[in-house]
Design a protein around this motif. Structure first.
Motif: not given
Ligand code: HEC
Length: 150
Positions: A17-22, A25-28
């Motif tokens: 998505s456009a709002l994607a988090i790295e 960071k997404a995993i954590k």
């Protein structure tokens, strides 16, 4: 209606998505979310098995429901299906290849978590205990298919 929106939102997040988090960071962030849910689930377990403090149970149940409704699907971004550097993930690849199934488990969890929050406010200890068990069942169902043992 809500179901369709949730499924679409989930598939979109998985597709990127456009709002994607790295990815790291997404995993954590998702691990922190689950750990926090787990902490609150344990608090409720202690209450229904020991001395019951309704105020504490309400707070814990509301916290679980809030996280369940926070759209965690958005944390399964592309690149987070495997370890990123020394950030380890325990998600199974199937989470990404069968996003509709993962979304169904997430919805079941959210539905039972909402019900737990409702019952915590008005229900008996036995009712809270039974509903806590139902929520726990939705955790296990998803873990069995989509989480590696750690
Ligand atoms: C829709 C699927 C799904 C549901 C529902 C779910 N989990 Fe998980 N859970 C996962 C996945 C996937 C991981 C691994 C995340 C990762 O390592 O990237 C995980 C990881 C965890 C972890 C480890 C977190 C860490 O510190 O690494 C705990 C604890 C946990 N879940 C508890 C729960 C509890 C308690 C519930 C229910 C109240 C629950 N989960 C519901 C999929 C789910």
């Amino acid at each position: 209606m809500m179901k369709k929106i949730a499924l679409a939102a989930f598939a979109f997040a998985v597709a990127g998505s456009a709002l994607a988090i790295e990815p790291d960071k997404a995993i954590k962030t998702r691990q922190a979310g689950y750990a926090y849910i787990g902490w609150n689930m344990n608090k409720i377990k202690d209450n229904v098995e020991g001395t019951y403090n309704q105020a504490e149970v309400i707070k814990a149940a509301n916290a679980i429901a809030a996280i369940a409704n926070s759209g965690m699907g958005a944390l399964y971004v592309k690149g987070s299906e495997k370890d990123v550097g020394n950030v380890k993930t325990y998600v199974k690849p199937e989470f990404f290849s069968k996003p509709q199934d993962a979304a169904k488990y997430a919805q079941a969890f959210t539905k039972e978590a909402d019900e737990l929050a409702r019952i915590a406010a008005v229900g008996t200890v036995a009712e809270v205990k039974a509903q806590h068990g139902k929520v726990g069942g939705t955790c296990k169902a998803c873990h069995d298919d989509f989480k590696m043992k750690n």
